[in-house]
Structures are given as C-alpha cells and as structure tokens.
Design a protein around this motif. Structure first.
Motif, PDB file in Angstrom:
ATOM      1  N   ARG A 290       0.829  -1.198   0.000  1.00 34.22           N
ATOM      2  CA  ARG A 290       0.000   0.000   0.000  1.00 34.22           C
ATOM      3  C   ARG A 290       0.874   1.262   0.000  1.00 34.22           C
ATOM      4  O   ARG A 290       0.633   2.201  -0.747  1.00 34.22           O
ATOM      5  CB  ARG A 290      -0.913  -0.016   1.231  1.00 34.22           C
ATOM      6  CG  ARG A 290      -2.095   0.954   1.118  1.00 34.22           C
ATOM      7  CD  ARG A 290      -2.946   0.985   2.370  1.00 34.22           C
ATOM      8  NE  ARG A 290      -2.164   1.277   3.550  1.00 34.22           N
ATOM      9  CZ  ARG A 290      -2.039   0.460   4.601  1.00 34.22           C
ATOM     10  NH1 ARG A 290      -2.651  -0.704   4.622  1.00 34.22           N
ATOM     11  NH2 ARG A 290      -1.306   0.802   5.642  1.00 34.22           N
ATOM     12  N   ASP A 293       2.680   1.338  -3.607  1.00 35.01           N
ATOM     13  CA  ASP A 293       2.046   0.723  -4.788  1.00 35.01           C
ATOM     14  C   ASP A 293       2.339   1.483  -6.074  1.00 35.01           C
ATOM     15  O   ASP A 293       2.361   0.903  -7.146  1.00 35.01           O
ATOM     16  CB  ASP A 293       0.554   0.425  -4.578  1.00 35.01           C
ATOM     17  CG  ASP A 293      -0.268   1.651  -4.271  1.00 35.01           C
ATOM     18  OD1 ASP A 293       0.317   2.748  -4.231  1.00 35.01           O
ATOM     19  OD2 ASP A 293      -1.490   1.494  -4.060  1.00 35.01           O
ATOM     20  N   ASN A 294       2.680   2.796  -5.957  1.00 36.18           N
ATOM     21  CA  ASN A 294       3.038   3.534  -7.179  1.00 36.18           C
ATOM     22  C   ASN A 294       4.291   2.944  -7.828  1.00 36.18           C
ATOM     23  O   ASN A 294       4.409   2.909  -9.047  1.00 36.18           O
ATOM     24  CB  ASN A 294       3.212   5.037  -6.874  1.00 36.18           C
ATOM     25  CG  ASN A 294       4.335   5.266  -5.887  1.00 36.18           C
ATOM     26  OD1 ASN A 294       4.565   4.440  -5.005  1.00 36.18           O
ATOM     27  ND2 ASN A 294       5.046   6.379  -6.019  1.00 36.18           N
ATOM     28  N   LEU A 297       2.985  -0.178  -9.553  1.00 37.51           N
ATOM     29  CA  LEU A 297       2.020   0.074 -10.627  1.00 37.51           C
ATOM     30  C   LEU A 297       2.665   0.838 -11.786  1.00 37.51           C
ATOM     31  O   LEU A 297       2.219   0.729 -12.926  1.00 37.51           O
ATOM     32  CB  LEU A 297       0.796   0.815 -10.077  1.00 37.51           C
ATOM     33  CG  LEU A 297       0.025  -0.016  -9.035  1.00 37.51           C
ATOM     34  CD1 LEU A 297      -1.050   0.804  -8.343  1.00 37.51           C
ATOM     35  CD2 LEU A 297      -0.588  -1.270  -9.667  1.00 37.51           C
ATOM     36  N   THR A 325      -1.382  -9.334 -13.285  1.00 36.92           N
ATOM     37  CA  THR A 325      -1.101  -7.886 -13.387  1.00 36.92           C
ATOM     38  C   THR A 325      -0.720  -7.438 -14.789  1.00 36.92           C
ATOM     39  O   THR A 325      -0.720  -6.244 -15.056  1.00 36.92           O
ATOM     40  CB  THR A 325       0.081  -7.491 -12.462  1.00 36.92           C
ATOM     41  OG1 THR A 325       1.285  -8.031 -13.004  1.00 36.92           O
ATOM     42  CG2 THR A 325      -0.114  -7.986 -11.035  1.00 36.92           C
ATOM     43  N   TYR A 424      -3.413  -8.146  -5.138  1.00 44.13           N
ATOM     44  CA  TYR A 424      -3.468  -6.723  -4.761  1.00 44.13           C
ATOM     45  C   TYR A 424      -3.206  -5.849  -5.993  1.00 44.13           C
ATOM     46  O   TYR A 424      -3.954  -4.915  -6.298  1.00 44.13           O
ATOM     47  CB  TYR A 424      -2.416  -6.449  -3.670  1.00 44.13           C
ATOM     48  CG  TYR A 424      -2.397  -5.023  -3.180  1.00 44.13           C
ATOM     49  CD1 TYR A 424      -3.045  -4.673  -2.001  1.00 44.13           C
ATOM     50  CD2 TYR A 424      -1.731  -4.019  -3.892  1.00 44.13           C
ATOM     51  CE1 TYR A 424      -3.037  -3.360  -1.542  1.00 44.13           C
ATOM     52  CE2 TYR A 424      -1.713  -2.707  -3.445  1.00 44.13           C
ATOM     53  CZ  TYR A 424      -2.366  -2.390  -2.274  1.00 44.13           C
ATOM     54  OH  TYR A 424      -2.350  -1.089  -1.821  1.00 44.13           O
ATOM     55  N   LEU A 425      -2.134  -6.184  -6.718  1.00 41.44           N
ATOM     56  CA  LEU A 425      -1.763  -5.338  -7.856  1.00 41.44           C
ATOM     57  C   LEU A 425      -2.736  -5.507  -9.024  1.00 41.44           C
ATOM     58  O   LEU A 425      -3.068  -4.544  -9.708  1.00 41.44           O
ATOM     59  CB  LEU A 425      -0.337  -5.675  -8.327  1.00 41.44           C
ATOM     60  CG  LEU A 425       0.786  -5.371  -7.321  1.00 41.44           C
ATOM     61  CD1 LEU A 425       2.118  -5.848  -7.871  1.00 41.44           C
ATOM     62  CD2 LEU A 425       0.844  -3.878  -7.012  1.00 41.44           C
ATOM     63  N   LYS A 427      -5.828  -6.119  -8.890  1.00 41.79           N
ATOM     64  CA  LYS A 427      -7.041  -5.345  -8.626  1.00 41.79           C
ATOM     65  C   LYS A 427      -6.728  -3.850  -8.818  1.00 41.79           C
ATOM     66  O   LYS A 427      -7.480  -3.114  -9.463  1.00 41.79           O
ATOM     67  CB  LYS A 427      -7.517  -5.592  -7.198  1.00 41.79           C
ATOM     68  CG  LYS A 427      -8.781  -4.814  -6.873  1.00 41.79           C
ATOM     69  CD  LYS A 427      -9.130  -4.955  -5.414  1.00 41.79           C
ATOM     70  CE  LYS A 427     -10.314  -4.071  -5.068  1.00 41.79           C
ATOM     71  NZ  LYS A 427     -10.104  -3.391  -3.801  1.00 41.79           N
ATOM     72  N   ALA A 428      -5.570  -3.438  -8.274  1.00 43.06           N
ATOM     73  CA  ALA A 428      -5.227  -2.012  -8.320  1.00 43.06           C
ATOM     74  C   ALA A 428      -5.047  -1.514  -9.750  1.00 43.06           C
ATOM     75  O   ALA A 428      -5.426  -0.391 -10.060  1.00 43.06           O
ATOM     76  CB  ALA A 428      -3.963  -1.756  -7.502  1.00 43.06           C
ATOM     77  N   ASN A 429      -4.465  -2.341 -10.621  1.00 46.12           N
ATOM     78  CA  ASN A 429      -4.268  -1.819 -11.986  1.00 46.12           C
ATOM     79  C   ASN A 429      -5.382  -2.253 -12.947  1.00 46.12           C
ATOM     80  O   ASN A 429      -5.307  -2.021 -14.158  1.00 46.12           O
ATOM     81  CB  ASN A 429      -2.866  -2.159 -12.525  1.00 46.12           C
ATOM     82  CG  ASN A 429      -2.692  -3.627 -12.917  1.00 46.12           C
ATOM     83  OD1 ASN A 429      -3.626  -4.415 -12.876  1.00 46.12           O
ATOM     84  ND2 ASN A 429      -1.478  -3.991 -13.298  1.00 46.12           N
ATOM     85  N   ARG A 434     -13.536  -7.363 -10.800  1.00 46.75           N
ATOM     86  CA  ARG A 434     -13.970  -7.433  -9.398  1.00 46.75           C
ATOM     87  C   ARG A 434     -14.353  -8.848  -9.009  1.00 46.75           C
ATOM     88  O   ARG A 434     -13.973  -9.360  -7.969  1.00 46.75           O
ATOM     89  CB  ARG A 434     -15.193  -6.509  -9.187  1.00 46.75           C
ATOM     90  CG  ARG A 434     -14.838  -5.190  -8.566  1.00 46.75           C
ATOM     91  CD  ARG A 434     -15.935  -4.668  -7.667  1.00 46.75           C
ATOM     92  NE  ARG A 434     -15.722  -4.968  -6.251  1.00 46.75           N
ATOM     93  CZ  ARG A 434     -14.783  -4.425  -5.498  1.00 46.75           C
ATOM     94  NH1 ARG A 434     -13.925  -3.572  -5.990  1.00 46.75           N
ATOM     95  NH2 ARG A 434     -14.669  -4.748  -4.221  1.00 46.75           N
ATOM     96  N   TYR A 437     -11.328 -11.222  -8.939  1.00 49.85           N
ATOM     97  CA  TYR A 437     -10.548 -10.906  -7.746  1.00 49.85           C
ATOM     98  C   TYR A 437     -11.200 -11.535  -6.508  1.00 49.85           C
ATOM     99  O   TYR A 437     -10.560 -12.221  -5.710  1.00 49.85           O
ATOM    100  CB  TYR A 437     -10.463  -9.373  -7.618  1.00 49.85           C
ATOM    101  CG  TYR A 437      -9.910  -8.859  -6.307  1.00 49.85           C
ATOM    102  CD1 TYR A 437      -8.548  -8.834  -6.052  1.00 49.85           C
ATOM    103  CD2 TYR A 437     -10.783  -8.355  -5.324  1.00 49.85           C
ATOM    104  CE1 TYR A 437      -8.054  -8.337  -4.849  1.00 49.85           C
ATOM    105  CE2 TYR A 437     -10.284  -7.858  -4.122  1.00 49.85           C
ATOM    106  CZ  TYR A 437      -8.921  -7.853  -3.891  1.00 49.85           C
ATOM    107  OH  TYR A 437      -8.427  -7.365  -2.703  1.00 49.85           O
TER     108      TYR A 437
END
Ligand code: F6R
Length: 615
Positions: A290, A293-294, A297, A325, A424-425, A427-429, A434, A437
């Motif tokens: 968290r 994450d930048n 990503l 990812t 995690y990644l 979902k984030a990217n 949904r 995941y």
C-alpha cells in the motif's frame, strides 16, 4: 553456513553451547569444536563430524566447570573437514580463540605477510589467519582486544561473523559481522552470541541483531558496547523482543524436522494470510504494498532474484504476476545476475525471495540492483535477517523456523505471499475484474484445508515411495504453473535421497530427454485438470509407450490419467494459479519417504547447509 554459539555469564557454559550447536547444525555439520575457559585454562576440543561426535569426545576428557565457552559447527570452505581445520582456531600464543562463519577472501596475502613476521599455521583455514592477524595487531600496537579486532577486520576482504576470546580478558567476548548474521541474547548478567536466536530462546527473549560492519564488546557485569568497524564510532544497540518459542524449534513428536515442516504447511499458509487476507471484505492488507504501490504500478518490469527453491517460487511468481497484473516479469538466478552486468532501470521493481534472508548471492544481487536505483522488495521468512533489512520494503512469510535443510513450508508460503501481491496489484491496476478478484480471494482462504486433505494421504505416498526407493534416476514433468513444481520436486528428491532427478517442461521431452525413458525410469508427471491437461495426457502416453514407470499427480476424481499411470496421487481441485501450492505437497512427501527408506539423513543431507552465506 557454519553455526556459532558463545556464552559468557554465570551458568555452566558447555551444555548451553553444545545444545545451541545442535540447533544450528542445519547451518553446517562436517566438523565441530568448542573452547572452554574454566577461570585459569583454555581447553579446546575439535573433531570431524557432528556435534554428537564432539559430545563423545568431551566425555573422554575430565569435566570442565566453566562459565565461558565458544562453539562452532562447520560447513567447510577452506580446508577439508578434519579435526585441525575445525573451529575454534587458536592464535600462535594460545591467548586468542576465534569462531568464524564466512570467507576471508584475501587470506592468502595476509597469511604470507604473517608468515614473514614469524607466525606459523597448522590448519588450511582462513580463520587461523584471522586469529593471528588480531594477535599481530595486539602485539604491534598494544591496543585492547576490541580495537585489535576492529583494526584487523578493516584489513580483511570477505564476509564474516566472528566471536573472539582472549584468555587474558576472561570477562569479555568480542563479536563482529559483515555479511553473515549474528544475534546477541541478553540475559540476567549473562550473554549469548549465536548465528541465530535459537540457541538462547529458552534463556532470554531479548536480542540484538548485530548490524553489518558492527562490532560488539560484551562484558559480564557491564552493558554491551557496539562500534562501527569502519571508523570505530559508537552505535546505539537496538534490543528486539523475540517472537519465537522453544516449541517452534523442536521436532514435536515427528521423526524429522522436514516431516514436521511439511505437516505445518496448513498452519504456515494460514499464518501467512493472517491479517492480510480479509476475504469477506474483499480486502488484502499488505502495508508494504500500500505504501509503495506507485512503484509497482508504474514499473515496466518486475525482476525476481533468488536461489534454489526460492528461485522456483520465483518461477511460479512469473506465471502468476504476469497473469494477474500483466506486468512483465523476469526471474534470475541471483548467482548469475550478480556477475553478468545486468540491465536494470530505476523504474524496475526487484523482488528478492529468500527463506533465510542470508543467502550471499541474493544479497549481492540486491546490492547491484540497489546501486542502479531499482526499488527492492524482499520476501523472507527469517525475521530480522539481512535481506529483510537491506531491502526498501517487503513482506515476511511467517512460516516459522524452517530447520530441515530441504525447504518445504518456505516454498508454499512464498507462493502464498506472491498470490497476495498478484491479487493486490491485479485489482489495483484493473487487470483482474472485481468478480475474478473476489473469487480468487475466497479460494485463497480455502488452501490450508486443501493442503490438510493432501497430507491425509501420507500412508499411501509412503507405500508408493517403497516402489521407487531403489531408482537411480528420475524425471519430473509439468507444464505451465506446474513446470516450476516439477523442478522443485526434482530438487527435493536429489538433495535428500541422492537419486539423480531432473525436472522438465513436459513438452521438452521430445527435444532430448525422452531418449532416457525405459522401464527402469520413473517419471513423475504433474497432470492436474487445470493446466494443459490434454497435452500432459499425451505426454504420459508417450512415456507409457516407451515403458516408463509413471507416478502422476492428478486432480480428485481423475479417470483418464489413472488408466495410464502406475500410481496416482490425488490433490483437490483449485484454480490454476494456486495449483503449485497443492501439487508440490505430495512431491515433498514422496521425496521424504524415499529418502527415509534409503536410510538417508533427511534433515542434514550430505554436503549441504541451510543458510548459504558464502558464494
Ligand atoms: C532446497 C533449498 C535451497 C534454498 C536455497 C536458497 O531445498 O533449501 O535450494 O532454497 O539455498 O535459500 P534461501 O531461500 O534461504 O535464500
């Protein structure tokens, strides 16, 4: 590699050190020794072999009552394993003794110089050079022990964890490290120094993990003073509370640590997920991700560096992270990466995977990537280990101590961490939908129960092992996610049973290895329903028609492979990315039982050590 234990305090030192050495035998077990100071004389006993051989030797000598002792269990680097090359090594005057883990790379030139000054040597070790170098500094410069060690170490190139004792300073031990770990246990008017905290866990929960290039001067009745080796400046000791318990490091009724650790996997995976996977809420909480994450990503590429079994986990990560990812992943042997002038961009993320967190090649690979500006993420099991401290951030596997030399629960928990990172990644990217995941999240939480189910087939796997225990060679095949599992299965078999075994992607058979197949050749095929099942079935047919003997890992309820294979080991069904966590379990048990039935020492296979702190 090599285990160090030293004690100074108010208890009988010898039994503490011997018990501690037994706990550290996973680090090396080809020769061993102890020095005991009884208040007037320094006694050193050394032998080729294991700590039990040292105990037998001690029993032949008069009992020594002493509150100071230094012990060592060795994995030979310089000089064959024999009594003379075992540690402790003693200086020419007999005043100093040293136990050492690591390699002094410039020992030859230092030795030449010391011989020139009149020193003589009886062993082939770099450690005997170091102890005499310290003595030379003392003689030339008349400085105190701590400073003599500091001056000597600043002339040394290489890696070391050392403990030094000078019989003229009976209340003092000096410990120092560069590249090899050392923990100092702090008790009531007593101190312990060891390669990890296991030798002193029942005496104290307070420990200092010595930092790189730090030196500790430990005096009974006084506090510990820590200095930086480079400039002799003082450093503030950081005292940690140990989480480990004695139970964690005992066999707990199992015949071997390896079997215990295989059976600990449901709990170990659960512990890896604990507090991180909140499947009902659809959340993964990994603060290390968290907060950064930048970096992930925005990464154009993820590089994974590791060795051995951890490298196999890295290969699984390549499949999984790319799937989840769509970030390109490359996996490198740390030992190759460090020496081939790798191209690393500042926006690369490097993931270093290591159970021990002390593997020399992985540490060197991290340092190279760091110099080139990459962001480094560590996945380690041992809390406080070097890799966990030199990486930018990371995540512990929380598998608990792994003592069997063959890695088992470390592998499955490393893949568990990687699954969390991928989810995690992804979902984030936005790579994972949904619903996808959420499905994966729910499934991840069911894995411990599925592993339990596989472990319940222990007796059958033991029977299967009986049919293969006399094999001389073995081939392991898998495709996709199961290819790294094939490599891991082969590594487990060869390292503990000494049967030659190779893992291949199943489709590679036709490009050469199929020439090896005849009725003598066992072939372990991972043929789970998910993952190119039909293609693997064709590979099985090809082996069958050449009379190879087949052990197949299949999904529950399989009928097609059952009709072809000599033996089938079933595992519960799962989504393809999670299959490696399951398909590897029967292979661990198979190797274990084959090795036991061949009479091998599964926890301490020949020539190996758990923690590879030299390159
Ligand atoms: C095999 C095994 C080794 C280690 C390798 C890396 O069973 O244990 O191959 O995986 O030496 O060690 P770590 O993970 O401590 O870096």
């Amino acid at each position: 590699m090599c285990g160090i234990v030293a004690y100074i305090g108010n208890k009988q030192a010898q039994p503490i050190v011997i018990k501690g050495l037994k706990r550290l035998e996973y680090r090396g077990y080809d020769s061993t020794g102890i020095s005991i100071y009884n208040g007037s004389a320094l006694h050193t006993l050394k032998t080729k072999g294991k700590v039990s051989d040292l105990e037998a030797l001690i029993a032949q000598h008069p009992e020594q009552k002493a509150t100071l002792a230094l012990g060592h269990t060795r994995w030979a680097t310089h000089g064959v394993p024999n009594d003379t090359n075992a540690h402790p090594q003693t200086s020419n005057s007999g005043n100093l003794v040293v136990v050492h883990n690591g390699i002094i790379e410039n020992y030859a030139s230092l030795k030449k110089e010391l011989i020139h000054r009149g020193f003589t040597f009886s062993s082939d070790t770099d450690t005997e050079v170091l102890v005499n170098l310290i003595e030379d500094v003392q003689q030339q410069q008349g400085v105190k022990l701590g400073q003599a060690v500091q001056i000597a170490l600043s002339q040394v190139i290489g890696a070391y964890a050392i403990v030094v004792f000078d019989r003229r300073k009976p209340n003092e031990l000096v410990a120092a490290r560069l590249g090899s770990p050392l923990a100092i246990g702090i008790g009531e008017n007593e101190f312990f120094v060891a390669s990890d905290a296991t030798p002193f866990i029942e005496y104290t929960k307070e420990a200092i993990y010595l930092e790189e290039e730090h030196l500790a001067i430990i005096r009974v009745g006084k506090s510990i003073k820590i200095r930086k080796i480079k400039d002799d400046s003082l450093a503030e000791p950081y005292v940690e509370k140990l989480q480990m318990s004695l139970e964690n490091i005992q066999k707990g009724g199992y015949d071997h640590f390896m079997l215990k650790e295989i059976f600990e996997q449901p709990k170990a995976i659960q512990d890896t997920l604990r507090g991180r996977l909140l499947s009902d809420e659809g959340v993964i909480t990994l603060s290390s991700l968290r907060e950064h994450d930048n970096r992930f990503l925005n990464a154009k590429r993820i590089l994974i560096v590791a060795c051995g079994t951890s490298w196999h986990a890295g290969l699984v990560a390549e499949y999984l992270l790319e799937d989840f990812t769509r970030i390109p992943v490359e996996v490198e042997y740390a030992s190759e990466f460090r020496y081939r002038n790798p191209i690393i961009y500042p926006d690369d993320v490097v993931i270093a995977i290591s159970q021990s967190g002390e593997t020399a090649d992985t540490i060197a690979a991290i340092n190279i990537a760091k110099e080139k500006g990459a962001f480094i993420y560590g996945i380690c099991n041992v809390v406080g280990s070097t890799i966990s401290r030199i990486t930018d951030t990371g995540c512990y596997t929380h598998a608990g101590p792994e003592i069997g030399v063959a890695s088992t629960k470390a592998f499955t928990t490393q893949i568990t961490v990687i699954s969390l990172i991928g989810l995690y990644l992804g979902k984030a990217n936005g790579t994972l939908s949904r619903s996808q995941y959420q499905e994966y999240l729910t499934e991840l939480s069911t894995l411990p129960t599925k592993v339990e189910q596989i472990l319940a087939s222990q007796t059958f796997i033991e029977e299967v092992a009986t049919s293969f225990k006399t094999a001389q060679n073995c081939i392991y095949l898998g495709r996709g996610y199961n290819f790294p599992v094939a490599l891991e299965g082969a590594l487990k078999l060869k390292e503990i049973s000494y049967i030659h075994a190779e893992g291949y992607p199943a489709a590679e058979m036709k490009h050469g290895p199929i020439a090896l197949i005849d009725k003598e050749m066992p072939v372990v095929v991972i043929a789970t329903k998910k993952g190119y099942y039909d293609k693997v079935v064709s590979n099985i047919q090809e082996i069958k028609s050449r009379e190879g003997r087949i052990i197949a890992i299949v999904s529950e309820g399989d009928t097609q492979v059952k009709a072809l294979a000599d033996y089938c080991l079933e595992i519960p069904d799962a989504s393809e990315p999670f299959i490696p966590i399951l398909s590897t379990i029967p292979l661990q048990l198979l190797s274990y039982y084959i090795a036991v039935q061949r009479g091998c020492n599964v926890d301490q296979p020949r020539n190996l050590a758990k923690s590879v702190t030299v390159e």
